[in-house]
Design a protein around this motif. Structure first.
Motif, PDB file in Angstrom:
ATOM      1  N   GLU A  81      -8.972 -43.442 -35.398  1.00 14.73           N
ATOM      2  CA  GLU A  81     -10.384 -43.332 -35.024  1.00 14.73           C
ATOM      3  C   GLU A  81     -10.627 -41.931 -34.468  1.00 14.73           C
ATOM      4  OE1 GLU A  81     -13.011 -45.480 -35.263  1.00 14.73           O
ATOM      5  OE2 GLU A  81     -11.630 -46.606 -36.536  1.00 14.73           O
ATOM      6  N   PRO A  82     -11.741 -41.277 -34.846  1.00 16.11           N
ATOM      7  CA  PRO A  82     -11.973 -39.898 -34.419  1.00 16.11           C
ATOM      8  C   PRO A  82     -11.873 -39.678 -32.912  1.00 16.11           C
ATOM      9  CG  PRO A  82     -13.552 -40.508 -36.095  1.00 16.11           C
ATOM     10  CD  PRO A  82     -12.775 -41.744 -35.773  1.00 16.11           C
ATOM     11  N   ARG A  83     -12.273 -40.663 -32.114  1.00 19.43           N
ATOM     12  CA  ARG A  83     -12.250 -40.447 -30.659  1.00 19.43           C
ATOM     13  C   ARG A  83     -10.816 -40.282 -30.136  1.00 19.43           C
ATOM     14  NH1 ARG A  83     -13.165 -45.902 -31.343  1.00 19.43           N
ATOM     15  NH2 ARG A  83     -11.608 -47.269 -30.404  1.00 19.43           N
ATOM     16  N   ASP A  84      -9.835 -40.720 -30.929  1.00 19.77           N
ATOM     17  CA  ASP A  84      -8.440 -40.642 -30.478  1.00 19.77           C
ATOM     18  C   ASP A  84      -7.780 -39.302 -30.780  1.00 19.77           C
ATOM     19  OD1 ASP A  84      -8.483 -43.231 -29.588  1.00 19.77           O
ATOM     20  OD2 ASP A  84      -7.725 -44.091 -31.449  1.00 19.77           O
ATOM     21  N   TYR A  85      -8.424 -38.497 -31.630  1.00 27.07           N
ATOM     22  CA  TYR A  85      -7.730 -37.329 -32.164  1.00 27.07           C
ATOM     23  C   TYR A  85      -7.316 -36.333 -31.090  1.00 27.07           C
ATOM     24  CZ  TYR A  85      -9.364 -38.086 -37.005  1.00 27.07           C
ATOM     25  OH  TYR A  85      -9.604 -38.568 -38.260  1.00 27.07           O
ATOM     26  N   PRO A  86      -6.038 -35.975 -31.039  1.00 29.10           N
ATOM     27  CA  PRO A  86      -5.698 -34.715 -30.403  1.00 29.10           C
ATOM     28  C   PRO A  86      -6.088 -33.590 -31.382  1.00 29.10           C
ATOM     29  CG  PRO A  86      -3.771 -36.169 -30.594  1.00 29.10           C
ATOM     30  CD  PRO A  86      -4.863 -36.724 -31.465  1.00 29.10           C
ATOM     31  N   VAL A  87      -6.116 -32.362 -30.904  1.00 27.74           N
ATOM     32  CA  VAL A  87      -6.407 -31.216 -31.769  1.00 27.74           C
ATOM     33  C   VAL A  87      -5.125 -30.826 -32.500  1.00 27.74           C
ATOM     34  CG1 VAL A  87      -7.182 -28.805 -31.781  1.00 27.74           C
ATOM     35  CG2 VAL A  87      -8.217 -30.449 -30.208  1.00 27.74           C
ATOM     36  N   LEU A  88      -5.259 -30.374 -33.760  1.00 27.56           N
ATOM     37  CA  LEU A  88      -4.112 -29.955 -34.563  1.00 27.56           C
ATOM     38  C   LEU A  88      -3.819 -28.468 -34.352  1.00 27.56           C
ATOM     39  CD1 LEU A  88      -2.042 -30.492 -36.903  1.00 27.56           C
ATOM     40  CD2 LEU A  88      -3.874 -29.850 -38.485  1.00 27.56           C
ATOM     41  N   GLY A  89      -2.560 -28.152 -34.060  1.00 33.71           N
ATOM     42  CA  GLY A  89      -2.089 -26.770 -34.034  1.00 33.71           C
ATOM     43  C   GLY A  89      -1.050 -26.584 -35.125  1.00 33.71           C
ATOM     44  N   ILE A  90      -0.790 -25.338 -35.515  1.00 37.85           N
ATOM     45  CA  ILE A  90       0.105 -25.076 -36.652  1.00 37.85           C
ATOM     46  C   ILE A  90       1.131 -23.997 -36.310  1.00 37.85           C
ATOM     47  CG2 ILE A  90       0.187 -24.161 -39.028  1.00 37.85           C
ATOM     48  CD1 ILE A  90      -2.646 -25.415 -39.392  1.00 37.85           C
ATOM     49  N   LEU A  91       2.398 -24.291 -36.597  1.00 40.75           N
ATOM     50  CA  LEU A  91       3.475 -23.290 -36.523  1.00 40.75           C
ATOM     51  C   LEU A  91       4.042 -23.126 -37.924  1.00 40.75           C
ATOM     52  CD1 LEU A  91       5.457 -24.510 -33.366  1.00 40.75           C
ATOM     53  CD2 LEU A  91       3.964 -22.514 -33.507  1.00 40.75           C
ATOM     54  N   PRO A  92       3.926 -21.937 -38.541  1.00 43.29           N
ATOM     55  CA  PRO A  92       4.386 -21.755 -39.928  1.00 43.29           C
ATOM     56  C   PRO A  92       5.907 -21.611 -40.005  1.00 43.29           C
ATOM     57  CG  PRO A  92       3.405 -19.713 -39.101  1.00 43.29           C
ATOM     58  CD  PRO A  92       3.324 -20.709 -37.985  1.00 43.29           C
ATOM     59  N   LEU A  93       6.581 -22.702 -40.401  1.00 40.36           N
ATOM     60  CA  LEU A  93       8.042 -22.696 -40.458  1.00 40.36           C
ATOM     61  C   LEU A  93       8.569 -23.144 -41.825  1.00 40.36           C
ATOM     62  CD1 LEU A  93       8.730 -24.239 -36.939  1.00 40.36           C
ATOM     63  CD2 LEU A  93       9.499 -21.983 -37.688  1.00 40.36           C
ATOM     64  N   GLY A  94       7.697 -23.158 -42.840  1.00 37.01           N
ATOM     65  CA  GLY A  94       8.119 -23.609 -44.161  1.00 37.01           C
ATOM     66  C   GLY A  94       8.533 -22.457 -45.051  1.00 37.01           C
ATOM     67  N   THR A  95       8.724 -22.766 -46.352  1.00 32.50           N
ATOM     68  CA  THR A  95       9.096 -21.734 -47.321  1.00 32.50           C
ATOM     69  C   THR A  95       7.900 -20.886 -47.701  1.00 32.50           C
ATOM     70  OG1 THR A  95      10.773 -23.219 -48.221  1.00 32.50           O
ATOM     71  CG2 THR A  95      10.167 -21.333 -49.570  1.00 32.50           C
ATOM     72  N   ALA A  96       6.813 -21.565 -48.067  1.00 30.08           N
ATOM     73  CA  ALA A  96       5.649 -20.822 -48.572  1.00 30.08           C
ATOM     74  C   ALA A  96       4.548 -20.668 -47.524  1.00 30.08           C
ATOM     75  CB  ALA A  96       5.097 -21.530 -49.804  1.00 30.08           C
ATOM     76  N   ASN A  97       4.332 -21.691 -46.687  1.00 32.13           N
ATOM     77  CA  ASN A  97       3.290 -21.635 -45.646  1.00 32.13           C
ATOM     78  C   ASN A  97       1.930 -21.229 -46.213  1.00 32.13           C
ATOM     79  OD1 ASN A  97       5.193 -22.208 -43.509  1.00 32.13           O
ATOM     80  ND2 ASN A  97       5.875 -20.088 -43.674  1.00 32.13           N
TER      81      ASN A  97
END
Length: 299
Positions: A81-97
Motif C-alpha cells: 500500500e502506498p502509505r507504507d512505502y519507504p523511499v527508494l535509494g540506489i547504490l550502483p554495484l552491478g555490471t551494467a548499472n
C-alpha cells in the motif's frame, strides 16, 4: 529527514565484499545515521527485507546492486500500500548499472550513499507487465534480449557493460526478427522487429540508448522498435546519436499490447519473461526515489 531515521540497505550478495561501500557505511554511521544491512542470497529475499524495513519503520530502503536488484526492491515496494512505502535509494554495484547511470547516480560509493540517504525524494513511474511483473528501467525484446540473457558471466565481469555489445556483434549470424503486432492509444504497428525497447529509463544492455528521450515521471512509456536489417549501423547510431533514425519506430504512450504468433522473450531489467502476448502499462508515481538534483530522467 533526521540522521536517526532507519535506513535498510538491501545488498546483492555479489556486492557484499565491497570495501569502498563498507567504509562509506562506517563513515555515515559515525555521523549519526542509523544504517542496517541485509544481503540477498536467493529469490524472494528482497521482498522479505522490504517487509522487514516497513515493519521497522525505515524511512529509506537502498537497493545495492545492478538493474535486477533495483527491480526486485522496486517491485517489492510497488506491491505494498502506498502509505507504507519507504523511499527508494540506489547504490550502483552491478555490471551494467543502466538505470543508475542514466539517472546520474554517482559511481563513488560514499557520494551514492549520501544521495540515497539525504537526496530529495521524487515520485517516479514504474511499468507493469501482464499484471504481475514489473520493470523500473526497460523491457527489451528481440536481438537485444538474446544478448543480455546469453552473455557469458566471465565476459560481463571482464568488460562490464561493453560486453553486451561485443557479444552481440559476435552473434550477428544468429539474427532473427520477431514478427509481432504492437498496439496502444492512437498507435498501431505490425512487422518484423529486430529489437524492441519499452523504456521507463533510457538505456539497457550495458549502455545501449534504446529510448534516449524517456522520462521516469511523465506517466508514459517510450517505445522504440528497430526494424532495419542494418542492425549494426542502427545500433551504432543509437549509441552515438540522439537524432531521429529512419530504421527506428518510436512513440510515447501510457500502455501497449504486443502480440506475436511465435513465443517472444522480453528482458525486464535483466529478468526474462516469455510468451506470445504482453500488456505493458505505466503506473504513474508508483514510488518515491532519491535522485540527483539535475537528474536527466525527470520531466
Amino acid at each position: 529527514m533526521e540522521n536517526g531515521s532507519l535506513t535498510l540497505i538491501i545488498l546483492n550478495g555479489k556486492g557484499a565484499g565491497n570495501d569502498e561501500l563498507r567504509e562509506a557505511i562506517s563513515t555515515l554511521r559515525e555521523e549519526g545515521f542509523d544504517i542496517a544491512v541485509r544481503v540477498t542470497f536467493e529469490s524472494g529475499d528482497a521482498l522479505r527485507y522490504v517487509e522487514e524495513a516497513i515493519a521497522l519503520g525505515a524511512a529509506t530502503v537502498v537497493a545495492g546492486g545492478g538493474d535486477g536488484t533495483i527491480n526486485e526492491v522496486a517491485t517489492a515496494l510497488a506491491q505494498r500500500e502506498p502509505r507504507d512505502y519507504p523511499v527508494l535509494g540506489i547504490l550502483p554495484l552491478g555490471t551494467a548499472n543502466d538505470f543508475a547511470t542514466s539517472a546520474g547516480i554517482p559511481e563513488e560509493m560514499e557520494a551514492a550513499l549520501r544521495l540515497a540517504l539525504r537526496g530529495k525524494a521524487t515520485k517516479i513511474d514504474l511499468a507493469r507487465v501482464n499484471q504481475d511483473r514489473y520493470f523500473i528501467n526497460m523491457a527489451t525484446g528481440g536481438f537485444g534480449t538474446r544478448i543480455t540473457t546469453e552473455t557469458p558471466e566471465k565476459l560481463k565481469s571482464a568488460l562490464g557493460g561493453v560486453s553486451y555489445f561485443i557479444h552481440g556483434l559476435m552473434r550477428m549470424d544468429q539474427l532473427k526478427a520477431d514478427s509481432c503486432k504492437i498496439e496502444g492509444p492512437d498507435f498501431s504497428w505490425q512487422g518484423d522487429a529486430l529489437v524492441i525497447g519499452i523504456g521507463n529509463g533510457r538505456q539497457a544492455g550495458g549502455g545501449q540508448r534504446l529510448c534516449p528521450q524517456a522520462l521516469i515521471n511523465d506517466g508514459l512509456l517510450t517505445l522504440s522498435v528497430v526494424t532495419s536489417q542494418e542492425l549494426l549501423t542502427t545500433l551504432l547510431h543509437s549509441l552515438t546519436s540522439d537524432d531521429e533514425n529512419p530504421n527506428v519506430v518510436t512513440t510515447s504512450l501510457p500502455w501497449l499490447t504486443i502480440r506475436s504468433p511465435n513465443e517472444m522473450t522480453f528482458n525486464l531489467d535483466g529478468e526474462p519473461l516469455s510468451g506470445t502476448e504482453f500488456r505493458i502499462e505505466v503506473m504513474p508515481k508508483a514510488l518515491a526515489c532519491r535522485l540527483p538534483p539535475q537528474c536527466e530522467l525527470l520531466a
